[in-house]
Structures are given as C-alpha cells and as structure tokens.
Design a protein around this motif. Sequence first.
Motif, PDB file in Angstrom:
ATOM      1  N   GLY A  20     -19.023  15.350   1.147  1.00  0.00           N
ATOM      2  CA  GLY A  20     -19.794  15.433  -0.096  1.00  0.00           C
ATOM      3  C   GLY A  20     -21.230  14.987   0.110  1.00  0.00           C
ATOM      4  N   PHE A  21     -21.402  13.951   0.908  1.00  0.00           N
ATOM      5  CA  PHE A  21     -22.736  13.452   1.209  1.00  0.00           C
ATOM      6  C   PHE A  21     -23.540  14.499   1.967  1.00  0.00           C
ATOM      7  CE2 PHE A  21     -25.773  10.759   3.572  1.00  0.00           C
ATOM      8  CZ  PHE A  21     -26.383  10.143   2.486  1.00  0.00           C
ATOM      9  N   ALA A  22     -22.889  15.203   2.897  1.00  0.00           N
ATOM     10  CA  ALA A  22     -23.561  16.276   3.647  1.00  0.00           C
ATOM     11  C   ALA A  22     -24.039  17.370   2.697  1.00  0.00           C
ATOM     12  CB  ALA A  22     -22.617  16.851   4.702  1.00  0.00           C
ATOM     13  N   LEU A  23     -23.186  17.748   1.779  1.00  0.00           N
ATOM     14  CA  LEU A  23     -23.544  18.764   0.784  1.00  0.00           C
ATOM     15  C   LEU A  23     -24.721  18.290  -0.061  1.00  0.00           C
ATOM     16  CD1 LEU A  23     -22.719  21.503  -0.461  1.00  0.00           C
ATOM     17  CD2 LEU A  23     -21.237  20.231  -1.993  1.00  0.00           C
ATOM     18  N   LEU A  24     -24.680  17.051  -0.487  1.00  0.00           N
ATOM     19  CA  LEU A  24     -25.759  16.480  -1.295  1.00  0.00           C
ATOM     20  C   LEU A  24     -27.076  16.432  -0.505  1.00  0.00           C
ATOM     21  CD1 LEU A  24     -26.522  15.025  -3.964  1.00  0.00           C
ATOM     22  CD2 LEU A  24     -25.945  12.891  -2.805  1.00  0.00           C
ATOM     23  N   CYS A  25     -27.020  16.062   0.761  1.00  0.00           N
ATOM     24  CA  CYS A  25     -28.230  16.000   1.588  1.00  0.00           C
ATOM     25  C   CYS A  25     -28.880  17.371   1.736  1.00  0.00           C
ATOM     26  CB  CYS A  25     -27.904  15.438   2.966  1.00  0.00           C
ATOM     27  SG  CYS A  25     -27.663  13.665   2.985  1.00  0.00           S
ATOM     28  N   ILE A  49     -33.484  19.221   8.919  1.00  0.00           N
ATOM     29  CA  ILE A  49     -33.069  18.462  10.108  1.00  0.00           C
ATOM     30  C   ILE A  49     -32.788  17.017   9.709  1.00  0.00           C
ATOM     31  CG2 ILE A  49     -35.249  17.654  11.108  1.00  0.00           C
ATOM     32  CD1 ILE A  49     -32.520  19.315  13.101  1.00  0.00           C
ATOM     33  N   ALA A  50     -33.557  16.502   8.767  1.00  0.00           N
ATOM     34  CA  ALA A  50     -33.288  15.152   8.253  1.00  0.00           C
ATOM     35  C   ALA A  50     -31.933  15.121   7.544  1.00  0.00           C
ATOM     36  CB  ALA A  50     -34.404  14.721   7.313  1.00  0.00           C
ATOM     37  N   ALA A  51     -31.629  16.166   6.794  1.00  0.00           N
ATOM     38  CA  ALA A  51     -30.331  16.230   6.101  1.00  0.00           C
ATOM     39  C   ALA A  51     -29.181  16.234   7.097  1.00  0.00           C
ATOM     40  CB  ALA A  51     -30.272  17.476   5.218  1.00  0.00           C
ATOM     41  N   VAL A  52     -29.334  16.968   8.187  1.00  0.00           N
ATOM     42  CA  VAL A  52     -28.291  17.013   9.218  1.00  0.00           C
ATOM     43  C   VAL A  52     -28.142  15.640   9.869  1.00  0.00           C
ATOM     44  CG1 VAL A  52     -27.671  17.989  11.464  1.00  0.00           C
ATOM     45  CG2 VAL A  52     -28.508  19.474   9.649  1.00  0.00           C
ATOM     46  N   MET A  53     -29.270  15.023  10.197  1.00  0.00           N
ATOM     47  CA  MET A  53     -29.224  13.707  10.849  1.00  0.00           C
ATOM     48  C   MET A  53     -28.543  12.674   9.958  1.00  0.00           C
ATOM     49  SD  MET A  53     -32.999  13.618  12.581  1.00  0.00           S
ATOM     50  CE  MET A  53     -32.869  11.950  13.177  1.00  0.00           C
ATOM     51  N   TYR A  58     -23.981   9.318   8.611  1.00  0.00           N
ATOM     52  CA  TYR A  58     -23.118   8.738   7.588  1.00  0.00           C
ATOM     53  C   TYR A  58     -21.663   9.199   7.740  1.00  0.00           C
ATOM     54  CZ  TYR A  58     -21.157   7.575   3.031  1.00  0.00           C
ATOM     55  OH  TYR A  58     -20.363   7.095   2.041  1.00  0.00           O
ATOM     56  N   GLY A  59     -21.465  10.501   7.956  1.00  0.00           N
ATOM     57  CA  GLY A  59     -20.110  11.033   7.919  1.00  0.00           C
ATOM     58  C   GLY A  59     -19.486  11.376   9.255  1.00  0.00           C
ATOM     59  N   GLY A  60     -20.300  11.515  10.306  1.00  0.00           N
ATOM     60  CA  GLY A  60     -19.753  11.873  11.597  1.00  0.00           C
ATOM     61  C   GLY A  60     -19.971  13.333  11.932  1.00  0.00           C
ATOM     62  N   LEU A  61     -19.202  13.824  12.915  1.00  0.00           N
ATOM     63  CA  LEU A  61     -19.388  15.170  13.444  1.00  0.00           C
ATOM     64  C   LEU A  61     -19.114  16.251  12.400  1.00  0.00           C
ATOM     65  CD1 LEU A  61     -20.001  16.970  15.872  1.00  0.00           C
ATOM     66  CD2 LEU A  61     -17.574  16.861  16.452  1.00  0.00           C
ATOM     67  N   ALA A 105     -29.522  20.848  15.568  1.00  0.00           N
ATOM     68  CA  ALA A 105     -28.688  20.193  14.552  1.00  0.00           C
ATOM     69  C   ALA A 105     -27.298  19.884  15.094  1.00  0.00           C
ATOM     70  CB  ALA A 105     -28.598  21.073  13.309  1.00  0.00           C
ATOM     71  N   ILE A 106     -26.726  20.802  15.858  1.00  0.00           N
ATOM     72  CA  ILE A 106     -25.412  20.560  16.469  1.00  0.00           C
ATOM     73  C   ILE A 106     -25.510  19.428  17.488  1.00  0.00           C
ATOM     74  CG2 ILE A 106     -23.674  21.567  18.002  1.00  0.00           C
ATOM     75  CD1 ILE A 106     -24.148  24.231  16.485  1.00  0.00           C
ATOM     76  N   LEU A 107     -26.573  19.416  18.261  1.00  0.00           N
ATOM     77  CA  LEU A 107     -26.779  18.339  19.229  1.00  0.00           C
ATOM     78  C   LEU A 107     -26.867  16.989  18.527  1.00  0.00           C
ATOM     79  CD1 LEU A 107     -27.370  17.403  22.143  1.00  0.00           C
ATOM     80  CD2 LEU A 107     -29.785  17.769  21.633  1.00  0.00           C
TER      81      LEU A 107
END
Length: 173
Positions: A20-25, A49-53, A58-61, A105-107
């Motif tokens: 959910g946090f990833a979606l929000l970012c 890129i900040a959202a991915v980081m 926060y959530g992991g892979l 982003a994957i890296l």
Amino acid sequence: MIRESKRVGNKLRSKLLGYGFALLCVAASALLTWLLRPVIETSVFSLFIAAVMISAWYGGLGPGLLATVLAVATIESLPGQISQAAQSFRAVHGYVRLFLFGLVAILISSLTAARKRAEEALRKAHAELEHRVEERTAELANANRELCVCRTRSNEWNHSQPWVRLQAQSLTN
C-alpha cells in the motif's frame, strides 16, 4: 497456536502496508510530477525513482518492484499530459530511457532487499550469540561453584589429616 496466528497476521499486515505504501508513493510522485510539470518537464524520473527507493526501503523487494512497475506504467501514460519534452517517450530514445529507469529501479529494490536480509541475519546472529554467551556464562558459574566446593572439601580433608599437613609443610620449606 494463538501466538503463531498473531505472528502470521502481523506479517501479512506488514506486507500489505508495504505494498500500500508503494502504491501511495507512486501516486504521490505522479501528482507532484503533474503539479510541477513546468519545472521538471525534462526530468520526470526524479520523483518516481524516489518513490521506488522509499517503497523498497520501507516494504522490501516486492513493494519496490511494484513501485517500479507502477512508475513505468505511470510515466508511460503521462507524456500527453505533461509537456512536449516528456512526449519523447514515444520515440526510441524515450523507451531506452524508460528501460534504464526500470533497470535502475529494480537494482535499487534488489539492493534494499539485500540490505534488509543482511540486517535480519545480523539480528539473528546477535541473538544467537547472546544466547550462547548466556549458556557459557551459566556453565562457567556452575564449574566455578563446583571448584569452590572441591577446594573447600580438599582443605577440610587436608586439615583433618595431620600427616598431610606435615608433608605440605615439608614441601614448602
């Protein structure tokens, strides 16, 4: 049994919060990109890129990869709404930039997941070491008590036998 189900429930809740946090970012990045389009028209990747980081941290892979996919999809759908410079995504070099964004982003997600795994392994190793130190300390305390008891008995026996006392005195002289 109850403790196990609580732990599973907490783990699931934590994972859902991460996604959910990833979606929000990514949604916040898309909104900020749209609001700041006159200022950042040539660098739409920055906020994503900040959202991915942040998502990966926060959530992991998994949440990091979700943020990557959502960011790529959002970036691909935004060009018509942002500006003329961002519409270059339709050209080949735009796809190369998008592909490179995805790789970076994957890296980032992978490195963050590796860091989290290393931190968890370190926590486990520390807990194991603490447990081993406690066990060893208890063993040494028991051995020390036994040694004191043996020394006391030996001293009592030596003092109860006069010939032993005389032999000990002759050895020391």
